[in-house]
Design an enzyme around this catalytic site. Sequence first.
Site, PDB file in Angstrom:
ATOM      1  N   VAL A 157       0.864  -1.186   0.000  1.00 15.51           N
ATOM      2  CA  VAL A 157       0.000   0.000   0.000  1.00 15.51           C
ATOM      3  C   VAL A 157       0.900   1.236   0.000  1.00 15.51           C
ATOM      4  CG1 VAL A 157      -1.818   1.252   1.205  1.00 15.51           C
ATOM      5  CG2 VAL A 157      -1.750  -1.257   1.301  1.00 15.51           C
ATOM      6  N   VAL A 158       0.766   2.077  -0.996  1.00 10.16           N
ATOM      7  CA  VAL A 158       1.646   3.244  -1.096  1.00 10.16           C
ATOM      8  C   VAL A 158       0.913   4.418  -1.753  1.00 10.16           C
ATOM      9  CG1 VAL A 158       2.616   2.276  -3.230  1.00 10.16           C
ATOM     10  CG2 VAL A 158       3.874   4.046  -2.066  1.00 10.16           C
ATOM     11  N   PRO A 217       4.332   0.222  12.736  1.00  8.89           N
ATOM     12  CA  PRO A 217       3.738   0.897  13.910  1.00  8.89           C
ATOM     13  C   PRO A 217       3.153   2.271  13.578  1.00  8.89           C
ATOM     14  CG  PRO A 217       5.883  -0.047  14.468  1.00  8.89           C
ATOM     15  CD  PRO A 217       5.717  -0.221  12.992  1.00  8.89           C
ATOM     16  N   TYR A 254      -5.132   2.470  10.117  1.00  8.33           N
ATOM     17  CA  TYR A 254      -6.001   1.322   9.820  1.00  8.33           C
ATOM     18  C   TYR A 254      -7.102   1.164  10.868  1.00  8.33           C
ATOM     19  CZ  TYR A 254      -2.807   0.037   6.088  1.00  8.33           C
ATOM     20  OH  TYR A 254      -2.069   0.054   4.929  1.00  8.33           O
ATOM     21  N   GLY A 276      -6.516  12.173   2.083  1.00  4.29           N
ATOM     22  CA  GLY A 276      -7.512  11.096   2.127  1.00  4.29           C
ATOM     23  C   GLY A 276      -7.384  10.034   1.045  1.00  4.29           C
ATOM     24  N   LEU A 277      -6.312  10.103   0.243  1.00  2.00           N
ATOM     25  CA  LEU A 277      -6.180   9.097  -0.835  1.00  2.00           C
ATOM     26  C   LEU A 277      -5.975   7.685  -0.271  1.00  2.00           C
ATOM     27  CD1 LEU A 277      -4.062  10.677  -3.697  1.00  2.00           C
ATOM     28  CD2 LEU A 277      -6.461  10.920  -3.133  1.00  2.00           C
ATOM     29  N   GLY A 278      -5.177   7.589   0.796  1.00  2.00           N
ATOM     30  CA  GLY A 278      -4.921   6.281   1.397  1.00  2.00           C
ATOM     31  C   GLY A 278      -6.213   5.667   1.921  1.00  2.00           C
TER      32      GLY A 278
END
Lengths: 175, 175
Positions: free
Chosen positions: A112-113, A149, A155, A122-124
């Site tokens: 995930v990048v 961490p 998440y 907010g793209l992630g």
Amino acid sequence: MRETWHVNAAQDPVDENDRLHRLYGVGFEELQVPNPERRLFLSLERQVDLLELERLTTAVGWRPRPIRRVRRALCHSLLVVGVWCHDPLLPRLVGFARCIGDGVINATVWDVVIHPAYQGVGLGHGLMAFVVKQLQVMGVEQITLFADPGVIRFYQNQGWEVEPNNQRCCFWYAC
Amino acid sequence: MRETWHVNAAQDPVDENDRLHRLYGVGFEELQVPNPERRLFLSLERQVDLLELERLTTAVGWRPRPIRRVRRALCHSLLVVGVWCHDPLLPRLVGFARCIGDGVINATVWDVVIHPAYQGVGLGHGLMAFVVKQLQVMGVEQITLFADPGVIRFYQNQGWEVEPNNQRCCFWYAC
């Protein structure tokens, strides 16, 4: 005359949707971002250029991986998602995620990048919501990932459970 | 006369190897166990009967899963390994593990199980060593698994690292 036809076509929402389909394939989604001059799209089908992917992962400090192995890994992934900064001729890859899995019971999210220049809007979050939705549509029961961490809270804020039932993760590295 | 031929064939190591190949497919391995009257084999190719697999997983207390979904998950797994208690006519499934993955960079081991009546004699260790070896032959760089607290030491004793680099695992369950 031909110029005029092009201008008209650009204003037609049906043609615009056709053009986006040609660029991003079936099932693309637009991400909402604060800057109205930038359009960002999630795509399952637009082919990821492996050199562009390497530039993206290098930008966040990951060590380079052999292109040939990355190509094979992507071919055998359950899901490959690109986040594209829209350009009608040549969209730019600014985010990425992929999943491995059986498509039924288990899937694991890897790689995930988001490009540093595009972080913080907010793209992630949008990318992960899209990934989870796609896996849920497939009917996958359990989605897992390994988080550094520094991104645990990212998440958790989206509803991920950290180490439920006191399960622990173990790693084996090929030497 | 025919009886005699059968007895001779059983004593011939070439024919014995042929018979084992027919039962367990290419690349099977025999596990060493203390009881010389029992022979245990690891197989990548012998087809797992899904009802027999359910009996095995029920014996260790796992909740049943729909057979149809398990069939699809096994079809889309990178590796499916059975541990078989040898019988020349009908081997019995006494252990199992499977992996999902891209076959290049990442693989995750799931559903590791040994029947309670066969635990404590090293079958789990032999099964995991076989799984890791198969993934290494493929060239997989990183193998991961999620372990319950009670089996952490089992994996550590075999060289698995628990949560290296302070990575944490996150889970998302489809509702």
